[in-house]
Motif scaffolding. Structure first.
Motif, PDB file in Angstrom:
ATOM      1  N   UNK A  15      49.525 -29.374  31.072  1.00  0.00           N
ATOM      2  CA  UNK A  15      48.244 -29.748  31.485  1.00  0.00           C
ATOM      3  C   UNK A  15      47.206 -29.508  30.476  1.00  0.00           C
ATOM      4  N   UNK A  16      47.270 -28.169  30.047  1.00  0.00           N
ATOM      5  CA  UNK A  16      46.018 -27.726  28.885  1.00  0.00           C
ATOM      6  C   UNK A  16      46.469 -28.135  27.671  1.00  0.00           C
ATOM      7  N   UNK A  17      47.538 -28.496  27.367  1.00  0.00           N
ATOM      8  CA  UNK A  17      47.611 -29.353  26.006  1.00  0.00           C
ATOM      9  C   UNK A  17      47.128 -30.640  26.164  1.00  0.00           C
ATOM     10  N   UNK A  18      47.491 -31.409  27.079  1.00  0.00           N
ATOM     11  CA  UNK A  18      46.912 -32.771  27.493  1.00  0.00           C
ATOM     12  C   UNK A  18      45.338 -32.724  27.494  1.00  0.00           C
ATOM     13  N   UNK A  19      44.910 -31.995  28.281  1.00  0.00           N
ATOM     14  CA  UNK A  19      43.345 -31.805  28.468  1.00  0.00           C
ATOM     15  C   UNK A  19      42.664 -31.682  26.961  1.00  0.00           C
ATOM     16  N   UNK A  20      43.355 -30.520  26.011  1.00  0.00           N
ATOM     17  CA  UNK A  20      43.021 -30.402  24.598  1.00  0.00           C
ATOM     18  C   UNK A  20      43.111 -31.591  23.784  1.00  0.00           C
ATOM     19  N   UNK A  21      43.970 -32.040  24.067  1.00  0.00           N
ATOM     20  CA  UNK A  21      44.167 -33.522  23.259  1.00  0.00           C
ATOM     21  C   UNK A  21      43.301 -34.672  23.501  1.00  0.00           C
ATOM     22  N   UNK A  22      43.202 -34.803  24.797  1.00  0.00           N
ATOM     23  CA  UNK A  22      41.962 -35.789  25.153  1.00  0.00           C
ATOM     24  C   UNK A  22      40.737 -35.377  24.675  1.00  0.00           C
ATOM     25  N   UNK A  23      40.544 -34.146  24.670  1.00  0.00           N
ATOM     26  CA  UNK A  23      38.912 -33.879  24.102  1.00  0.00           C
ATOM     27  C   UNK A  23      38.994 -33.832  22.720  1.00  0.00           C
TER      28      UNK A  23
END
Length: 133
Positions: A15-23
């Motif tokens: 979830x953290x990796x996905x959130x970082x990639x979205x931003x």
């Protein structure tokens, strides 16, 4: 118990990796001037739609809606001309016209200056001693 903790920890990491990639993707998307223009034109169009549908009878909101939609159309037009620059036939012509308009503005500024000077001189010659009121 350990497999459950690993699973939960793995989901949090994903979830953290996905959130970082979205931003990160959003920052990269906004960094392009073409995409900024798309965001502005889409946002102004989405602002105009409720104003036109629900507040058409109110004069102030109607004028605000007209101003917003004109800005939206302007952004769409600029985006369309930027899109046309990609084509092999019309792209160089658009770039040439852009340079010619820059030169034309330089000429028009001198033309307007000469027109104002002529107007002031002709007004003075036609009415040399105006009556003071």
């Amino acid at each position: 118990k350990q497999w459950y903790q690993r699973r939960v920890r793995g989901e949090l990491d994903i979830e953290q990796v996905t959130c970082k990639t979205i931003w990160t993707r959003l920052k990269v998307y906004i960094s392009s001037s073409y995409n900024k223009l798309d965001v502005v034109s889409s946002t102004t169009f989405l602002l105009y739609t409720p104003l036109a549908l629900f507040y058409g009878n109110d004069e102030g909101l109607f004028l605000a809606g007209k101003a917003i939609v004109s800005l939206s159309y302007l952004c769409f037009f600029i985006r369309f001309t930027l899109f046309l620059q990609m084509f092999e036939v019309i792209g160089p012509k658009i770039i040439t016209i852009k340079k010619m308009v820059g030169n034309l503005m330089f000429f028009v500024s001198f033309l307007i200056l000469a027109m104002f000077a002529y107007g002031i001189i002709s007004e003075f010659l036609l009415h040399p001693m105006p009556k003071k009121s």
